[in-house]
Design a protein around this motif. Structure first.
Motif, PDB file in Angstrom:
ATOM      1  N   VAL A 116     -51.522   0.271  19.842  1.00  0.00           N
ATOM      2  CA  VAL A 116     -50.611  -0.810  19.498  1.00  0.00           C
ATOM      3  C   VAL A 116     -50.561  -2.111  20.331  1.00  0.00           C
ATOM      4  O   VAL A 116     -50.705  -1.596  21.609  1.00  0.00           O
ATOM      5  N   LEU A 132     -51.021  -2.268  12.297  1.00  0.00           N
ATOM      6  CA  LEU A 132     -49.982  -1.725  13.445  1.00  0.00           C
ATOM      7  C   LEU A 132     -50.709  -1.329  14.306  1.00  0.00           C
ATOM      8  O   LEU A 132     -50.676  -1.585  15.716  1.00  0.00           O
ATOM      9  N   GLY A 146     -53.053  -2.952  16.743  1.00  0.00           N
ATOM     10  CA  GLY A 146     -52.336  -4.170  17.541  1.00  0.00           C
ATOM     11  C   GLY A 146     -52.568  -5.655  16.726  1.00  0.00           C
ATOM     12  O   GLY A 146     -52.741  -6.718  17.452  1.00  0.00           O
ATOM     13  N   ASP A 182     -46.892  -6.259  14.157  1.00  0.00           N
ATOM     14  CA  ASP A 182     -45.833  -5.708  15.057  1.00  0.00           C
ATOM     15  C   ASP A 182     -44.892  -4.660  14.156  1.00  0.00           C
ATOM     16  O   ASP A 182     -44.366  -3.880  14.785  1.00  0.00           O
ATOM     17  N   LEU A 219     -50.548   5.696  13.230  1.00  0.00           N
ATOM     18  CA  LEU A 219     -49.734   4.909  14.123  1.00  0.00           C
ATOM     19  C   LEU A 219     -49.092   5.383  15.207  1.00  0.00           C
ATOM     20  O   LEU A 219     -49.291   5.037  16.388  1.00  0.00           O
ATOM     21  N   GLY A 262     -47.480   3.931  18.174  1.00  0.00           N
ATOM     22  CA  GLY A 262     -46.349   3.320  17.387  1.00  0.00           C
ATOM     23  C   GLY A 262     -45.398   4.477  17.149  1.00  0.00           C
ATOM     24  O   GLY A 262     -45.450   5.661  17.226  1.00  0.00           O
ATOM     25  N   GLY A 315     -45.086  -1.073  16.001  1.00  0.00           N
ATOM     26  CA  GLY A 315     -46.293  -1.130  16.636  1.00  0.00           C
ATOM     27  C   GLY A 315     -45.929  -0.755  18.022  1.00  0.00           C
ATOM     28  O   GLY A 315     -46.931  -0.986  18.982  1.00  0.00           O
ATOM     29  N   CYS A 316     -44.773  -0.563  18.344  1.00  0.00           N
ATOM     30  CA  CYS A 316     -44.338  -0.393  19.706  1.00  0.00           C
ATOM     31  C   CYS A 316     -43.267   0.613  19.828  1.00  0.00           C
ATOM     32  O   CYS A 316     -42.185   0.525  19.069  1.00  0.00           O
TER      33      CYS A 316
END
Length: 264
Positions: free
Chosen positions: A149, A193, A196, A199, A219, A224, A256-257
């Motif tokens: 991500v 996601l 990258g 988001d 993910l 993520g 994604g984070c």
């Protein structure tokens, strides 16, 4: 395990693609969702691979569940299979449909593969490592690259379902300062996601566990996370739910984070 997933998904994808190119009839299940011979043939192929290599691990597969074949997975690791995610895309000749296989342990998606045969791409994830696979015309992997991500930018790019956007989705995008939103079908949203390219993916309409588990595994392996409205990680193996059927998901948000959390 991922090696078995790859073999099963590639073989199933080959069968699906042959039917896709030739065209096929569509029927409706009891819930009025479409099903084709491609769904059924791909599921048979995948189950054969998994049952042969892992005979003691039960399999929850979409078409088998629809037919009433539902093993008891309470307290046990199990597989979740969606042999053709995005059947409507398949029927409408959109290339976004995928083959999904996931392994669940203690409610967590540990490993998964998402294969999009029409676009010759697959994604895998397990134990903190996620990859993007390029697939040849002969249905073999000819390139692998690690994916992860991206750091959350100031201006977020969201992904949304082509068919199931609603007012709650629009409100989430506004509240979270999302500046752009791309619609796409099937579990490829999780994969975008994971590599990258976006988001966040908010989903405020019904899904089933086999729709999300493989993409969610990828993910999470890429860094993520998928969370419920309360901010807790989405769990799998949900049975005896008072407000919905077995294996139905609540609303969720895929980020994604890992540090990201919804303000919805």
């Amino acid at each position: 395990m991922l090696g078995t997933f790859e073999q099963a998904a590639l073989e199933a994808g080959k069968a699906i693609l042959a039917i896709y190119r030739a065209g096929c009839l569509v029927t409706l299940k009891q819930d009025l969702s479409p099903v084709t011979v491609a769904d059924e043939q791909a599921e048979r192929i995948i189950i054969e691979h998994l049952a042969r290599e892992f005979p003691d691990i039960p399999i929850i597969a979409e078409e088998s569940v629809a037919a009433g074949r539902i093993p008891d997975v309470r307290g046990r690791p199990f597989f979740l299979v969606d042999p053709l995610d995005g059947t409507r895309e398949f029927v409408e000749q959109r290339d976004e449909f995928t083959v999904n296989i996931a392994y669940i342990e203690d409610g967590v998606p540990i490993a998964g593969i998402v294969y999009a045969p029409a676009v010759k791409l697959a994604f895998t994830g397990a134990y903190g490592k996620a990859q993007r696979l390029s697939i040849s015309d002969e249905f073999s992997v000819f390139d692998r690259s690690d994916i992860s991500v991206r750091r959350q930018p100031k201006e977020l790019l969201a992904l949304a379902s082509r068919r199931y956007n609603n007012a709650q989705t629009d409100r989430f995008l506004l509240d979270n300062a999302v500046t752009a939103c791309t619609t796409i079908g099937s579990s490829l949203k999780f994969c975008l996601l994971a590599e990258g390219q976006a988001d966040v993916y908010p989903r405020f309409s019904r899904t089933m566990e086999w729709d999300t588990a493989a993409g969610d595994a990828i993910l999470r392996a890429a860094g993520g996370m998928t969370v419920t409205g309360s901010g807790q990680p989405l769990l799998y193996g949900k049975t005896e739910q008072s407000e919905d059927s077995d294996f139905a998901n609540p609303d969720f948000i895929s980020w994604g984070c890992r540090a990201s959390r919804s303000r919805a």
